[in-house]
Design a protein around this motif. Sequence first.
Motif, mmCIF file in Angstrom:
data_model
loop_
_atom_site.group_PDB
_atom_site.id
_atom_site.type_symbol
_atom_site.label_atom_id
_atom_site.label_comp_id
_atom_site.label_asym_id
_atom_site.label_seq_id
_atom_site.Cartn_x
_atom_site.Cartn_y
_atom_site.Cartn_z
ATOM 1 N N CYS A 27 0.261 -1.235 -0.564
ATOM 2 C CA CYS A 27 -0.307 0.075 -0.492
ATOM 3 C C CYS A 27 0.896 0.918 -0.355
ATOM 4 O O CYS A 27 0.784 2.533 -0.843
ATOM 5 C CB CYS A 27 -0.403 -0.220 1.466
ATOM 6 N N CYS A 56 -0.696 8.016 3.174
ATOM 7 C CA CYS A 56 -1.211 7.083 3.220
ATOM 8 C C CYS A 56 -0.069 6.630 3.460
ATOM 9 O O CYS A 56 -0.068 4.942 4.239
ATOM 10 C CB CYS A 56 -2.549 6.805 2.598
ATOM 11 N N CYS A 60 1.594 3.579 6.290
ATOM 12 C CA CYS A 60 1.445 2.502 6.141
ATOM 13 C C CYS A 60 2.563 2.271 5.982
ATOM 14 O O CYS A 60 3.248 1.165 6.926
ATOM 15 C CB CYS A 60 1.474 1.876 4.601
ATOM 16 N N CYS A 89 -5.878 4.254 5.739
ATOM 17 C CA CYS A 89 -6.681 3.334 4.365
ATOM 18 C C CYS A 89 -8.049 3.206 4.140
ATOM 19 O O CYS A 89 -8.077 3.373 2.725
ATOM 20 C CB CYS A 89 -5.953 1.873 4.538
ATOM 21 N N CYS A 109 -5.384 0.182 -0.887
ATOM 22 C CA CYS A 109 -5.112 0.749 0.622
ATOM 23 C C CYS A 109 -6.812 0.059 0.941
ATOM 24 O O CYS A 109 -6.779 -1.021 2.237
ATOM 25 C CB CYS A 109 -6.078 1.869 0.505
ATOM 26 N N CYS A 112 -4.826 -2.911 2.097
ATOM 27 C CA CYS A 112 -4.180 -2.713 3.211
ATOM 28 C C CYS A 112 -5.190 -3.440 5.047
ATOM 29 O O CYS A 112 -4.813 -3.229 5.998
ATOM 30 C CB CYS A 112 -3.558 -1.632 2.978
#
Length: 124
Positions: A27, A56, A60, A89, A109, A112
Amino acid sequence: MTSTTSQQELFRFLEDRFACAQACTECARTCALRASLVDPDGTEQQELLRRKGIMCAEVCDATCRVLSEDNRLDEAGIRVQLEWCRTVCLESAHVFDRHPGAEETAQACRDCARACTDFMATLS
């Protein structure tokens, strides 16, 4: 001596942790790539897309580091990190869904977020 059930639970925990870290890495890569493709001098919508991609990717990446390193975070701290990642996400997927060409990023996303949810379920 560890029972077979305890060993199986440990293996599942480690497999879920690894799967979550892999999903976070994928991601982060996909979101960073998406952010780099957006013109920073573009429209307000493009700027939102770029900012979401960067945020994001950073969340992550941080989550992957928490899961990959032998850190001293307790279970509650790991759970907070996973929930933060999952929330970011899902928000990012929602933004990417509105932009043609960002489908792969939106799916990464969602994958994840699902991996974070699955791993949280293994925590007591």
